[in-house]
Motif scaffolding. Structure first.
Motif, PDB file in Angstrom:
ATOM      1  N   ALA A  31       0.817  -1.217   0.000  1.00 14.56           N
ATOM      2  CA  ALA A  31       0.000   0.000   0.000  1.00 14.56           C
ATOM      3  C   ALA A  31       0.845   1.260   0.000  1.00 14.56           C
ATOM      4  O   ALA A  31       0.499   2.245  -0.649  1.00 14.56           O
ATOM      5  N   ASP A  32       1.981   1.237   0.735  1.00 13.81           N
ATOM      6  CA  ASP A  32       2.761   2.472   0.834  1.00 13.81           C
ATOM      7  C   ASP A  32       3.533   2.796  -0.443  1.00 13.81           C
ATOM      8  O   ASP A  32       4.193   3.838  -0.530  1.00 13.81           O
ATOM      9  N   GLU A  33       3.460   1.906  -1.472  1.00 14.24           N
ATOM     10  CA  GLU A  33       4.093   2.197  -2.756  1.00 14.24           C
ATOM     11  C   GLU A  33       3.067   2.431  -3.863  1.00 14.24           C
ATOM     12  O   GLU A  33       3.432   2.622  -5.011  1.00 14.24           O
ATOM     13  N   ARG A  34       1.776   2.407  -3.514  1.00 19.22           N
ATOM     14  CA  ARG A  34       0.724   2.617  -4.516  1.00 19.22           C
ATOM     15  C   ARG A  34       0.301   4.086  -4.498  1.00 19.22           C
ATOM     16  O   ARG A  34      -0.299   4.550  -3.524  1.00 19.22           O
ATOM     17  N   GLY A  36      -2.427   5.089   1.935  1.00 14.30           N
ATOM     18  CA  GLY A  36      -1.226   4.747   2.687  1.00 14.30           C
ATOM     19  C   GLY A  36       0.066   5.015   1.936  1.00 14.30           C
ATOM     20  O   GLY A  36       1.139   4.643   2.392  1.00 14.30           O
ATOM     21  N   TYR A  37      -0.015   5.683   0.783  1.00 20.06           N
ATOM     22  CA  TYR A  37       1.169   5.939  -0.052  1.00 20.06           C
ATOM     23  C   TYR A  37       2.191   6.772   0.702  1.00 20.06           C
ATOM     24  O   TYR A  37       1.869   7.813   1.285  1.00 20.06           O
ATOM     25  N   SER A  38       3.440   6.328   0.686  1.00 21.00           N
ATOM     26  CA  SER A  38       4.532   7.024   1.366  1.00 21.00           C
ATOM     27  C   SER A  38       5.706   7.276   0.437  1.00 21.00           C
ATOM     28  O   SER A  38       6.838   7.464   0.897  1.00 21.00           O
ATOM     29  N   GLY A  39       5.466   7.250  -0.872  1.00 23.61           N
ATOM     30  CA  GLY A  39       6.559   7.349  -1.832  1.00 23.61           C
ATOM     31  C   GLY A  39       7.066   8.761  -2.039  1.00 23.61           C
ATOM     32  O   GLY A  39       6.545   9.746  -1.502  1.00 23.61           O
ATOM     33  N   THR A  40       8.115   8.840  -2.854  1.00 25.41           N
ATOM     34  CA  THR A  40       8.758  10.117  -3.141  1.00 25.41           C
ATOM     35  C   THR A  40       8.265  10.746  -4.433  1.00 25.41           C
ATOM     36  O   THR A  40       8.707  11.844  -4.782  1.00 25.41           O
ATOM     37  N   GLU A  41       7.383  10.048  -5.160  1.00 29.28           N
ATOM     38  CA  GLU A  41       6.831  10.630  -6.371  1.00 29.28           C
ATOM     39  C   GLU A  41       5.793  11.704  -6.030  1.00 29.28           C
ATOM     40  O   GLU A  41       5.320  11.794  -4.895  1.00 29.28           O
ATOM     41  N   LYS A  42       5.438  12.528  -7.002  1.00 28.08           N
ATOM     42  CA  LYS A  42       4.436  13.565  -6.791  1.00 28.08           C
ATOM     43  C   LYS A  42       3.119  12.932  -6.366  1.00 28.08           C
ATOM     44  O   LYS A  42       2.634  11.994  -6.987  1.00 28.08           O
ATOM     45  N   LEU A  43       2.539  13.456  -5.289  1.00 30.24           N
ATOM     46  CA  LEU A  43       1.323  12.879  -4.740  1.00 30.24           C
ATOM     47  C   LEU A  43       0.133  13.217  -5.634  1.00 30.24           C
ATOM     48  O   LEU A  43      -0.158  14.390  -5.872  1.00 30.24           O
ATOM     49  N   GLY A  86       6.949  10.927   0.823  1.00 29.50           N
ATOM     50  CA  GLY A  86       8.336  11.378   0.847  1.00 29.50           C
ATOM     51  C   GLY A  86       9.237  10.582   1.756  1.00 29.50           C
ATOM     52  O   GLY A  86      10.453  10.770   1.759  1.00 29.50           O
ATOM     53  N   SER A  87       8.664   9.646   2.558  1.00 34.72           N
ATOM     54  CA  SER A  87       9.474   8.886   3.506  1.00 34.72           C
ATOM     55  C   SER A  87       9.973   7.566   2.938  1.00 34.72           C
ATOM     56  O   SER A  87      10.820   6.921   3.550  1.00 34.72           O
ATOM     57  N   LEU A  92       2.589  21.874   2.740  1.00 29.14           N
ATOM     58  CA  LEU A  92       3.368  21.605   3.954  1.00 29.14           C
ATOM     59  C   LEU A  92       2.907  20.301   4.599  1.00 29.14           C
ATOM     60  O   LEU A  92       3.727  19.542   5.141  1.00 29.14           O
ATOM     61  N   ASP A  93       1.607  20.017   4.521  1.00 33.42           N
ATOM     62  CA  ASP A  93       1.100  18.721   5.003  1.00 33.42           C
ATOM     63  C   ASP A  93       1.735  17.581   4.233  1.00 33.42           C
ATOM     64  O   ASP A  93       2.123  16.553   4.806  1.00 33.42           O
ATOM     65  N   ARG A  94       1.849  17.757   2.919  1.00 39.96           N
ATOM     66  CA  ARG A  94       2.438  16.708   2.090  1.00 39.96           C
ATOM     67  C   ARG A  94       3.908  16.517   2.423  1.00 39.96           C
ATOM     68  O   ARG A  94       4.396  15.384   2.516  1.00 39.96           O
ATOM     69  N   MET A  95       4.623  17.604   2.634  1.00 39.25           N
ATOM     70  CA  MET A  95       6.051  17.520   2.927  1.00 39.25           C
ATOM     71  C   MET A  95       6.324  16.856   4.269  1.00 39.25           C
ATOM     72  O   MET A  95       7.330  16.166   4.435  1.00 39.25           O
TER      73      MET A  95
END
Length: 381
Positions: free
Chosen positions: A39-42, A47-54, A82-83, A192-195
């Motif tokens: 989920a954290d890579e989708r 639950g996405y936690s990736g570094t790509e643009k949200l 971003g984590s 800022l929430d996203r960051m």
């Protein structure tokens, strides 16, 4: 019977079901697509936690979950964008099956070129790549940011949310950042929430660059040039606040350096720097690959290695080796000294206590020991 092949409702497929153990009829359609992403890579999952643009849809899902959590008084069940590294580095890793135009050269990790050459979304990777340690850290919250600026923590940018409520702390934050030449970037609260990945930021964040560690060999050589060489080693201390407090005590009592393991231990983050009250700028800090090997190198260079242990053989007040070249080893918060590190120490020292308290906090034990070492040296040197 003649004519049955034209009757209405005739069966067009075999009665036999999908063969057992083969993945069923959809197995072939999944061939070559790699593992199913968590989920954290989708990018489409909350639950996405990736570094790509949200994606906008995902941001909406996370905001909805965040609001629901506040109403219900619980922690939000969302990712921290971003984590988690979800991109292929330039030339690193192996190409994704089905991709176009894989690069041809070998990257820094030794794998063959990544699909797309210049990096992109990690659709179905084989092996995960570790996130870089050289990424900046974002310190959030009005009090932490203000304390960090007062402590002269190095910073590269100040982020403030649009429409933020201006109070005395925010005014001082903006004024101090301007005096130090730190760029003040005004962004939307959603950005800022996203960051920050949904962490409570109070409308302000301070970007802190990676800490520049001292080479271990240079630190040891510089310490040996002093009249009373003194180093501090931390064995598996994982709380950055304890690390910062130890660095502060090391600076207060004349230690020439602190060294920590690279793995399974706290490093110099904004939290550690703030706790050190700026002492991290005055005391060299080194990261070592193998703590036991580094302690042996200190012994070979002429240091006495002393480990703090509640069941130590020597009382701290009887430590005659305190006046010579010394390395004080502090164990982790829970288990103390590891077995190999304990066996490497020349002595194990205990701090005498008159109450039934089992042990002291790691940073407090380090401060007590360094204070006693400094007292002995002031009397005998």
């Amino acid at each position: 019977m003649a004519g049955n092949s034209q009757r209405r409702g005739r069966r067009l497929t075999s009665k036999a079901g999908a063969p057992k153990g083969t993945g069923g009829k959809n197995k072939d359609s999944l061939a070559g697509r790699g593992r199913t992403l968590p989920a954290d890579e989708r990018p489409w999952h909350k639950g996405y936690s990736g570094t790509e643009k949200l994606p906008q849809r995902t941001a909406w899902k996370q905001d909805k979950e965040r609001r629901a959590a506040v109403e219900e008084g619980r922690a939000p069940k969302i990712g921290q964008p971003g984590s988690k590294d979800t991109t292929w580095g330039r030339g690193g890793g192996r190409g994704v099956p089905g991709g176009r135009g894989a690069a041809t050269g070998r990257g820094a990790t030794g794998g063959r070129g990544a699909t797309g050459g210049r990096g992109g979304p990690r659709v179905a990777p084989g092996r995960k790549s570790n996130p870089s340690k050289d990424t900046p850290e974002l310190l959030v919250g009005r009090n932490p940011v203000l304390e960090a600026l007062r402590a002269q923590v190095p910073a590269t940018a100040l982020y403030t949310a649009q429409g933020i409520d201006m109070d005395d702390r925010i005014n001082e934050i903006i004024r101090t950042a301007a005096d130090r030449g730190i760029a003040n970037l005004e962004i939307s609260r959603a950005e800022l929430d996203r960051m920050t990945g949904g962490v409570l930021h109070q409308g302000v964040g301070l970007q802190v660059p990676p800490f520049a560690y001292q080479p271990f060999e240079d630190m040891v050589a510089a310490a040996l040039e002093q009249q009373a060489p003194l180093l501090v080693a931390l064995d598996g201390v994982t709380d950055p606040r304890n690390l910062g407090a130890v660095i502060r005590s090391a600076a207060a009592f004349g230690a020439q350096g602190v060294f920590v393991p690279e793995r399974r231990a706290a490093g110099i983050t904004a939290t550690a720097w703030r706790t050190s009250a700026g002492a991290a700028a005055r005391v060299p800090v080194a990261q070592v690959t193998n703590l036991t090997r580094s302690l042996k190198a200190c012994r070979d260079a002429g240091f006495m290695v002393v480990g703090l242990d509640a069941d130590g053989d020597t009382d701290l007040y009887d430590l005659e080796a305190a006046v010579g070249p010394l390395v004080v080893v502090v164990g982790s918060e829970g288990r103390g000294l590891s077995r190999l590190v304990g066996e490497t120490c020349d002595l194990t020292v205990s701090i005498p206590m008159i109450s039934e308290v089992e042990s002291l906090n790691a940073s407090v034990a380090a401060a007590v020991t360094l204070a006693e070492v400094a007292r002995r040296r002031s009397v005998e040197l």
